[in-house]
Scaffold this active site. Structure first.
Site, PDB file in Angstrom:
ATOM      1  N   ARG A 187      -7.316  -0.136   1.519  1.00 49.06           N
ATOM      2  CA  ARG A 187      -8.380  -1.162   1.103  1.00 49.06           C
ATOM      3  C   ARG A 187      -8.463  -1.553  -0.337  1.00 49.06           C
ATOM      4  O   ARG A 187      -8.738  -2.410  -1.195  1.00 49.06           O
ATOM      5  CB  ARG A 187      -8.519  -1.899   2.274  1.00 49.06           C
ATOM      6  CG  ARG A 187     -10.114  -1.130   2.604  1.00 49.06           C
ATOM      7  CD  ARG A 187     -11.435  -1.214   3.164  1.00 49.06           C
ATOM      8  NE  ARG A 187     -10.430  -0.496   4.649  1.00 49.06           N
ATOM      9  CZ  ARG A 187     -10.996  -0.997   5.697  1.00 49.06           C
ATOM     10  NH1 ARG A 187     -12.263  -1.608   5.891  1.00 49.06           N
ATOM     11  NH2 ARG A 187     -10.875  -0.110   6.552  1.00 49.06           N
TER      12      ARG A 187
ATOM     13  N   ASP B 270       1.815   6.873   5.736  1.00 51.22           N
ATOM     14  CA  ASP B 270       1.263   6.010   4.840  1.00 51.22           C
ATOM     15  C   ASP B 270       1.350   5.050   3.917  1.00 51.22           C
ATOM     16  O   ASP B 270       0.276   4.838   3.266  1.00 51.22           O
ATOM     17  CB  ASP B 270      -0.613   6.807   4.670  1.00 51.22           C
ATOM     18  CG  ASP B 270      -1.355   5.816   4.786  1.00 51.22           C
ATOM     19  OD1 ASP B 270      -1.230   4.437   5.835  1.00 51.22           O
ATOM     20  OD2 ASP B 270      -3.032   5.796   4.703  1.00 51.22           O
TER      21      ASP B 270
ATOM     22  N   ASP C 206      -2.530  10.558   3.458  1.00 52.60           N
ATOM     23  CA  ASP C 206      -4.008   9.818   3.324  1.00 52.60           C
ATOM     24  C   ASP C 206      -4.348  11.534   4.364  1.00 52.60           C
ATOM     25  O   ASP C 206      -4.521  11.452   5.923  1.00 52.60           O
ATOM     26  CB  ASP C 206      -3.375   9.081   4.449  1.00 52.60           C
ATOM     27  CG  ASP C 206      -5.192   8.747   4.322  1.00 52.60           C
ATOM     28  OD1 ASP C 206      -5.895   8.948   3.781  1.00 52.60           O
ATOM     29  OD2 ASP C 206      -5.128   7.579   5.427  1.00 52.60           O
TER      30      ASP C 206
ATOM     31  N   LYS D 134       0.873  -1.316  -0.336  1.00 56.64           N
ATOM     32  CA  LYS D 134      -0.013  -0.013   0.010  1.00 56.64           C
ATOM     33  C   LYS D 134       0.681   1.221   0.408  1.00 56.64           C
ATOM     34  O   LYS D 134       1.628   1.722   1.145  1.00 56.64           O
ATOM     35  CB  LYS D 134      -0.727  -0.104   1.220  1.00 56.64           C
ATOM     36  CG  LYS D 134      -1.345   1.320   1.066  1.00 56.64           C
ATOM     37  CD  LYS D 134      -2.671   1.467   2.911  1.00 56.64           C
ATOM     38  CE  LYS D 134      -2.744   2.515   3.904  1.00 56.64           C
ATOM     39  NZ  LYS D 134      -3.046   2.429   4.709  1.00 56.64           N
TER      40      LYS D 134
ATOM     41  N   LYS E 242      -9.263  13.525   8.565  1.00 53.36           N
ATOM     42  CA  LYS E 242      -9.207  12.442   9.488  1.00 53.36           C
ATOM     43  C   LYS E 242      -9.165  14.303  10.380  1.00 53.36           C
ATOM     44  O   LYS E 242      -9.061  15.562  10.218  1.00 53.36           O
ATOM     45  CB  LYS E 242      -7.367  12.348   9.414  1.00 53.36           C
ATOM     46  CG  LYS E 242      -7.140  11.134   8.565  1.00 53.36           C
ATOM     47  CD  LYS E 242      -5.783  10.480   8.098  1.00 53.36           C
ATOM     48  CE  LYS E 242      -6.326   9.137   7.466  1.00 53.36           C
ATOM     49  NZ  LYS E 242      -6.439   8.225   9.419  1.00 53.36           N
TER      50      LYS E 242
ATOM     51  N   ASP F  83     -11.547   7.185   4.222  1.00 58.20           N
ATOM     52  CA  ASP F  83     -10.497   7.140   4.944  1.00 58.20           C
ATOM     53  C   ASP F  83      -9.939   5.829   5.158  1.00 58.20           C
ATOM     54  O   ASP F  83      -9.304   5.409   5.458  1.00 58.20           O
ATOM     55  CB  ASP F  83     -10.640   7.755   6.664  1.00 58.20           C
ATOM     56  CG  ASP F  83      -9.254   7.339   7.112  1.00 58.20           C
ATOM     57  OD1 ASP F  83      -8.355   7.803   6.120  1.00 58.20           O
ATOM     58  OD2 ASP F  83      -8.971   7.974   8.055  1.00 58.20           O
TER      59      ASP F  83
ATOM     60  N   GLU G  40      -9.561   3.702   2.741  1.00 63.70           N
ATOM     61  CA  GLU G  40      -8.883   3.934   0.957  1.00 63.70           C
ATOM     62  C   GLU G  40      -7.874   2.615   0.707  1.00 63.70           C
ATOM     63  O   GLU G  40      -7.397   2.351  -0.090  1.00 63.70           O
ATOM     64  CB  GLU G  40      -7.979   5.111   0.892  1.00 63.70           C
ATOM     65  CG  GLU G  40      -6.926   5.541   1.607  1.00 63.70           C
ATOM     66  CD  GLU G  40      -6.601   5.640   2.547  1.00 63.70           C
ATOM     67  OE1 GLU G  40      -5.188   4.880   3.015  1.00 63.70           O
ATOM     68  OE2 GLU G  40      -7.903   5.753   3.563  1.00 63.70           O
TER      69      GLU G  40
END
Length: 500
Positions: A350, A287, A269, A264, A276, A346, A348
């Site tokens: 996956r 991230d 993010d 990933k 967030k 959020d 995201e």
């Protein structure tokens, strides 16, 4: 980043100047070479140990001015505890402990790599050197004003005195390539997001071409043609176009199915429309720790000429809010054809992994596939920062990863997968939704990923608690840890390399 410390191997007979480091056990016994170097000073050292209540326990140190008669100016005695129980991972830690003690020493350091009551094999010397390099790493390229002493470690020249220099160098060579892979991963995680955005990340991964790694970079047009609607939906609110990078190392037998690693790579993010909180958002530059690990791992495999066919694939995006950003309630179509209702923008990572996992499974048909992602805060609630969460559809793969984690110190803990959790991500309006509710968040995230791996033996490592911001350790003082590179390199070396 430039290397923080120079490490080399020398014979026992090399004169010791600057700082001398020797090992002792819990009886305060020294090895033969150390005893010879200390000479008549050994008794004084033992009296100093008694005065300082130093008992030779593992990873403890006695740091004193060198007694008169030694060529060195400073003496550090490092405890190794009970020597028969020592493993490679212990010497990795001891190397880190030593590096922490000699950071400000620019007069040279000599370590007598000898155990008091046992032979110190070349692989232990290699682990010692690795621990020194890993601990010495720091990321300060953007500091223009440095405090006095900040650069001292860059001048540290560490000589490890061993019985067989050639054997130690041979043992260290492949391990050193793995250390370089860890450092690459750390650098990537530590970079600010205005510097490391998707296109730049793809450029850096593409540097592996020079090492014989095949590189394919999929741009937005190519991913659109492939139908990667899940990944592309995440990045559609950013001015920085998304990328997928596929790295191929063909070091095994021709035609043999590869092992595959998927990362990933969310370069920043914000959470998107489901934004967030501002407090701590700056840490979301990390991230992309899973993708960083995959790049570092592919570097390690190529550099040490691993006898394996390996695929490394990373989905690289920014998750930003603007007028064109993905919304809660949207339904996207993944490359697999399965539809996904977006409940929370959020969640995201996956979505990014879903398309890359499907692409790799279908195109390369790997014998095993492992993904790494800073995926959920829930895994940190469950496991803290000492273990990564392990989810798998294959017991053998899970057991191998667990063993590799214990051997390297990059530990994992298996978490459950079950139909009862899987049904929590069913949607009324699409084939599935991208969150399964508050409870069991790391599990439902893994269940989501499992829907995109077909029957491929697969494992998911949730490294949210271990890749960034984890507590400092004997071998890492950096915000970004490079977690996973050593773990997966060990897995490959032990189970998937061709024996020739």
């Amino acid at each position: 980043m430039p290397d923080a410390v120079k490490v080399g191997f020398v014979p026992f007979s090399t004169a010791s100047r600057g700082t001398l480091v020797v090992f002792c056990d819990e009886t305060l016994k020294f090895g033969r070479a150390a005893g010879k170097a200390l000479g008549s000073s050994a008794g004084l050292v033992k009296r100093a140990a008694a005065a300082n209540q130093f008992k030779g326990k593992s990873a403890t140190t006695l740091d004193i001015l060198a007694p008169e008669g030694l060529k060195a100016d400073r003496l550090i005695v490092v405890g190794v505890g009970k020597t028969p129980a020592l493993k490679s991972s212990d010497f990795l830690k001891l190397g880190g402990v030593i590096a922490g003690k000699v950071r400000s020493d620019n007069n040279g350091v000599t370590i007598i790599a000898e155990l008091p009551s046992a032979t110190m094999e070349p692989d232990l010397s290699a682990s010692l050197a690795s621990g020194i390099r890993l601990r010495a790493y720091k990321f300060d390229r953007y500091k223009t004003r440095k405090k006095e002493g900040d650069d001292a470690v860059n001048r540290a020249d560490v000589s490890i005195a061993v019985a067989d220099v050639a054997a130690a160098k041979k043992a260290f060579a492949p391990v050193n390539h793995v250390v370089n892979g860890v450092i690459i991963a750390r650098d990537l995680v530590n970079e600010p997001p205005n510097v490391l955005y998707p296109e730049e990340f793809a450029r850096r991964a593409s540097r592996l071409r020079a090492m014989g790694v095949g590189i394919d970079v999929l741009d937005v047009k190519a991913m659109t043609k492939l139908g990667m609607g899940a990944l592309l939906g995440v990045g559609q609110g950013s001015a920085r176009p998304s990328r997928t990078v596929v790295m191929r190392w063909n070091g095994g037998k021709k035609g043999e199915p590869p092992v595959a690693f998927v990362g990933k790579g969310v370069c920043f993010d914000t959470g998107g429309i489901s934004i967030k909180p501002a407090n701590g958002m700056e840490e979301m530059k990390g991230d992309m720790g899973g993708a960083a690990c995959v790049v570092g791992l592919m570097h390690a495999l190529a550099a040490r000429k691993a006898k394996v066919n390996a695929i490394g694939a990373i989905g690289i995006v920014e998750n930003m809010p603007d007028g064109s950003a993905q919304r809660p309630g949207d339904i996207v179509t993944s490359m697999s054809g399965q539809t996904i209702e977006i409940i929370n923008t959020d969640a995201e990572g996956r979505l990014v992994l879903a398309d890359v996992l499907w692409y790799v499974a279908r195109k390369f048909k790997p014998k095993v596939m492992i993904d790494l992602a800073t995926l959920t805060g829930a895994i940190m609630v469950a496991l803290g920062t000492e273990h990564a969460g392990l989810f798998s559809n294959n017991d053998e793969l899970s057991e191998r990863l667990t063993r590799a984690g214990l051997d390297t110190g990059e530990r994992v803990w298996r978490m459950p997968l079950a139909p009862e959790y899987d049904k929590l991500i069913d949607s009324k309006f699409a084939d599935m939704k991208n969150t399964g509710g508050r409870h069991g968040g790391s599990i439902t995230a893994a269940q989501f990923l499992q829907r995109f791996v077909d029957d491929t033996p697969w494992a998911h490592l949730d490294i949210a608690g271990t890749a960034m911001g984890a507590p400092k350790s004997d071998i890492n003082q950096s915000w970004g840890s490079g977690f996973g590179v050593r773990l997966l390199d060990r897995l490959v070396a032990e189970h998937y390399e061709t024996k020739r």
